[in-house]
Design an enzyme around this catalytic site. Structure first.
Site, PDB file in Angstrom:
ATOM      1  N   ASP A 154     -50.975  71.779  18.660  1.00 17.10           N
ATOM      2  CA  ASP A 154     -49.919  72.301  17.778  1.00 17.10           C
ATOM      3  C   ASP A 154     -49.682  71.328  16.620  1.00 17.10           C
ATOM      4  O   ASP A 154     -50.018  70.152  16.706  1.00 17.10           O
ATOM      5  CB  ASP A 154     -48.600  72.441  18.558  1.00 17.10           C
TER       6      ASP A 154
HETATM    7  N1  URA Z   1     -49.870  72.511  24.933  1.00 24.84           N
HETATM    8  C1  URA Z   1     -48.923  72.685  23.985  1.00 24.84           C
HETATM    9  O1  URA Z   1     -47.875  73.246  24.249  1.00 24.84           O
HETATM   10  N2  URA Z   1     -49.202  72.249  22.737  1.00 24.84           N
HETATM   11  C2  URA Z   1     -50.336  71.601  22.408  1.00 24.84           C
HETATM   12  O2  URA Z   1     -50.510  71.218  21.251  1.00 24.84           O
HETATM   13  C3  URA Z   1     -51.307  71.407  23.401  1.00 24.84           C
HETATM   14  C4  URA Z   1     -51.054  71.866  24.658  1.00 24.84           C
END
Ligand code: URA
Length: 251
Positions: free
Chosen positions: A103
């Site tokens: 993310d």
């Molecule tokens: N899980 C999440 O919630 N975000 C990420 O970036 C990676 C795994």
């Protein structure tokens, strides 16, 4: 790169000659005779021979990036800086892409390569490549949470996660730290898993993916090529097995 293209590129012969060499069983990859001319190979990672001649060319690049917050895991984005923008011009390659995604507000280990096959293999669900995250949440974490993660968290839409290992590093009423090891990659998986036990992730960092550990000397936004030991460790994810190839052919 496809085996036939690599051999043509290395001036082993014309397309027709390369085909003939492959069909006459003169081409081996890691000691195995290869009859499939479209097999994805990498001379940097595999021993490729035509008769007694070793193909030496380095065809692909493999980088480890310590992704900072605020950067999107994409090749292009109209609004935000991308992980590809963090790679210097000289290190850029056609087809360079991130293996999986983090993310925008997640930090840590991201692999980048121009080897499509490697990314495909690392992300195959049945390969169960483990990923370790360092997580900070806004609540206390307890043994009950560890048990819930181990039994398989269920999201509000009914989707069940595979068993995951939560290792509590410190736990206070308003802030706790833990490692979470998971073997799948659902969208926002870690954040949603913690929400399912009533806790909000306030900081998330990936520290490993399969056999690759984030190099702690890399500052946020820095990257480096994978070293030989890391490339060797990735080899099992690079080899195409017959069964998987047929899956790939169906896509
Ligand atoms: N899980 C999440 O919630 N975000 C990420 O970036 C990676 C795994």
């Amino acid at each position: 790169m496809r085996l036939d293209k690599l051999l043509e590129h290395e001036k082993i012969g014309s397309r027709r000659k390369v085909k003939a060499l492959i069909r006459s069983k003169q081409v081996t990859v890691d000691g195995q005779i290869i009859m499939n001319e479209s097999l994805n190979v990498d001379a940097a990672l595999q021993n490729i021979f035509v008769g007694d001649t070793k193909i030496q060319q380095k065809t692909h690049v493999y980088y480890m990036l310590n992704k900072p917050q605020g950067v999107v895991t994409a090749v292009k984005d109209a609004k935000h800086q991308t992980v590809i923008d963090l790679i210097e011009k000289n290190d850029q390659r056609v087809g360079l892409y991130p293996v999986g995604r983090l993310d925008r507000d997640t930090e840590g280990l991201l692999l980048l390569t121009d080897n499509g096959q490697l990314g495909y293999q690392l992300l195959l669900p049945h390969k169960k490549v483990s990923k370790r995250y360092e997580v900070t949440v806004n609540e206390e974490l307890t043994a009950l949470d560890c048990q819930a993660f181990s039994e398989g968290i269920v999201f509000s839409d009914g989707k069940k996660c595979k068993s995951a290992t939560l290792t509590i590093l410190s736990s206070k009423k308003d802030e706790s730290h833990a490692y979470l090891d998971i073997t799948e990659g659902k969208f926002h998986q870690v954040k949603k898993m913690f929400l399912a036990v009533g806790k909000k992730v306030i900081h998330l960092k990936r520290v490993s993916m399969g056999p690759i550990q984030l190099d702690s000397t890399l500052s946020l936004g820095e990257y480096r090529p994978l070293n030989q030991a890391e490339l060797q460790a990735l080899l099992p994810y690079f080899t195409i097995h017959k069964k998987e190839k047929s899956v790939e052919d169906e896509i």
